[in-house]
Design a protein around this motif. Sequence first.
Motif, PDB file in Angstrom:
ATOM      1  N   THR A   8      -4.183   3.165  -0.845  1.00 22.56           N
ATOM      2  CA  THR A   8      -5.431   2.799  -0.189  1.00 22.56           C
ATOM      3  C   THR A   8      -6.266   1.986  -1.172  1.00 22.56           C
ATOM      4  OG1 THR A   8      -7.338   3.651   1.016  1.00 22.56           O
ATOM      5  CG2 THR A   8      -6.658   4.873  -0.939  1.00 22.56           C
ATOM      6  N   ASP A   9      -7.293   1.301  -0.696  1.00 22.49           N
ATOM      7  CA  ASP A   9      -8.165   0.542  -1.586  1.00 22.49           C
ATOM      8  C   ASP A   9      -8.917   1.487  -2.517  1.00 22.49           C
ATOM      9  OD1 ASP A   9      -7.362  -1.750  -0.280  1.00 22.49           O
ATOM     10  OD2 ASP A   9      -9.098  -1.788   1.064  1.00 22.49           O
ATOM     11  N   LEU A  10      -9.219   0.991  -3.713  1.00 26.42           N
ATOM     12  CA  LEU A  10      -9.872   1.802  -4.735  1.00 26.42           C
ATOM     13  C   LEU A  10     -11.207   1.165  -5.095  1.00 26.42           C
ATOM     14  CD1 LEU A  10      -9.341   4.289  -6.557  1.00 26.42           C
ATOM     15  CD2 LEU A  10      -8.371   2.721  -8.240  1.00 26.42           C
ATOM     16  N   ARG A  11     -12.301   1.838  -4.750  1.00 26.12           N
ATOM     17  CA  ARG A  11     -13.629   1.336  -5.058  1.00 26.12           C
ATOM     18  C   ARG A  11     -13.838   1.336  -6.573  1.00 26.12           C
ATOM     19  NH1 ARG A  11     -16.915  -1.825  -2.467  1.00 26.12           N
ATOM     20  NH2 ARG A  11     -16.251  -0.708  -0.580  1.00 26.12           N
TER      21      ARG A  11
ATOM     22  N   LYS B 126       0.857  -1.192   0.000  1.00 26.96           N
ATOM     23  CA  LYS B 126       0.000   0.000   0.000  1.00 26.96           C
ATOM     24  C   LYS B 126       0.889   1.236   0.000  1.00 26.96           C
ATOM     25  CE  LYS B 126      -4.204  -1.905   2.003  1.00 26.96           C
ATOM     26  NZ  LYS B 126      -4.899  -1.842   0.711  1.00 26.96           N
ATOM     27  N   LYS B 127       1.221   1.683  -1.185  1.00 25.77           N
ATOM     28  CA  LYS B 127       2.048   2.870  -1.352  1.00 25.77           C
ATOM     29  C   LYS B 127       1.646   3.563  -2.638  1.00 25.77           C
ATOM     30  CE  LYS B 127       5.815   0.677  -3.938  1.00 25.77           C
ATOM     31  NZ  LYS B 127       7.276   0.443  -4.003  1.00 25.77           N
ATOM     32  N   SER B 128       1.996   4.828  -2.763  1.00 26.15           N
ATOM     33  CA  SER B 128       1.700   5.571  -3.988  1.00 26.15           C
ATOM     34  C   SER B 128       2.595   5.075  -5.120  1.00 26.15           C
ATOM     35  CB  SER B 128       1.908   7.062  -3.765  1.00 26.15           C
ATOM     36  OG  SER B 128       1.019   7.551  -2.776  1.00 26.15           O
ATOM     37  N   ARG B 129       2.042   5.071  -6.331  1.00 27.10           N
ATOM     38  CA  ARG B 129       2.771   4.674  -7.526  1.00 27.10           C
ATOM     39  C   ARG B 129       2.670   5.785  -8.561  1.00 27.10           C
ATOM     40  NH1 ARG B 129       0.511   0.487  -5.016  1.00 27.10           N
ATOM     41  NH2 ARG B 129       1.488  -1.577  -5.027  1.00 27.10           N
TER      42      ARG B 129
END
Length: 291
Positions: free
Chosen positions: A191-194, A166-169
Amino acid sequence: MTVTITAGHLQAKIAGKGAELQSLVDTSNDLEYIWQADPNHWGKHAPILFPIVGALKEDTYQHEGKSYHLPRHGFARDMVFTVVEKRTDYALFLLESSTETKVKYPFDFQLYVSYELGGDGLVVKYQVKNSGQKELFFSIGGHPAFNVPLEKGLTFEDYYLSFSPKKSRVKLPLKGNYIDYEQRTLGQTNTDLRLTHDMFANDALVYETKGLHSYSIRSEKSPHSVTLSYNNMPYVGFWSTYPVKSPFLCIEPWCGIADTLEASGELSEKLGIQALSPEELFETKYSITVK
């Protein structure tokens, strides 16, 4: 021709054309994880992208002073592979360069694709060998589409995409068919992505990746999920159709990428291109784990 492999409660089917994964089923409950290629939405299951990933500017590239034409994602997905080896839980396919391929891609190559079932999933391995006397330039990637929802009674929006780590890409935006590399940003993949259909209004979501990564399609309303994992494939794409609202999501691990807006057209200078010396072998793989 379709090859079927089994292990425990899992069964996979692979077509000779394109060596394309067509089905991955949990036989204990008949749950199908792979999109079944409804042509009213998208008529493929999990095509192999070779010898390019994405689109070239004007479908054209230059090599050694000559121009060649390749369609988006290359030609491997439309060619018939040879079955080299078949066991109960394993199948190995081969595509080799030919007079036909050299018209649009002037390289000698051997492309091996294997599928192996075990435990709770499937391992897909790509091997590219330079069988010629000159340096080989190529890209390769997967394009598996997963059913979303995975079971009746749920919707696409009932699911979310979970990233690990869980990190920014770095996010690479598309402008038309091409990567607008100068406008890359830091994507919120920490974070999780709906899942929503609108998130694909500008085509695929594309990220740079390094090291070990996994992506899971999950729902709070279901115990069933699917996870795609890989190590050291430099890009990933997430895609579904838009504005047509299709019940699938593609998770696409890539060793290569579409042309950038600034691309020179020289194949050897293409962003993300892989290079192999004569007789050298390139290997990469990804796994699909199901629950």
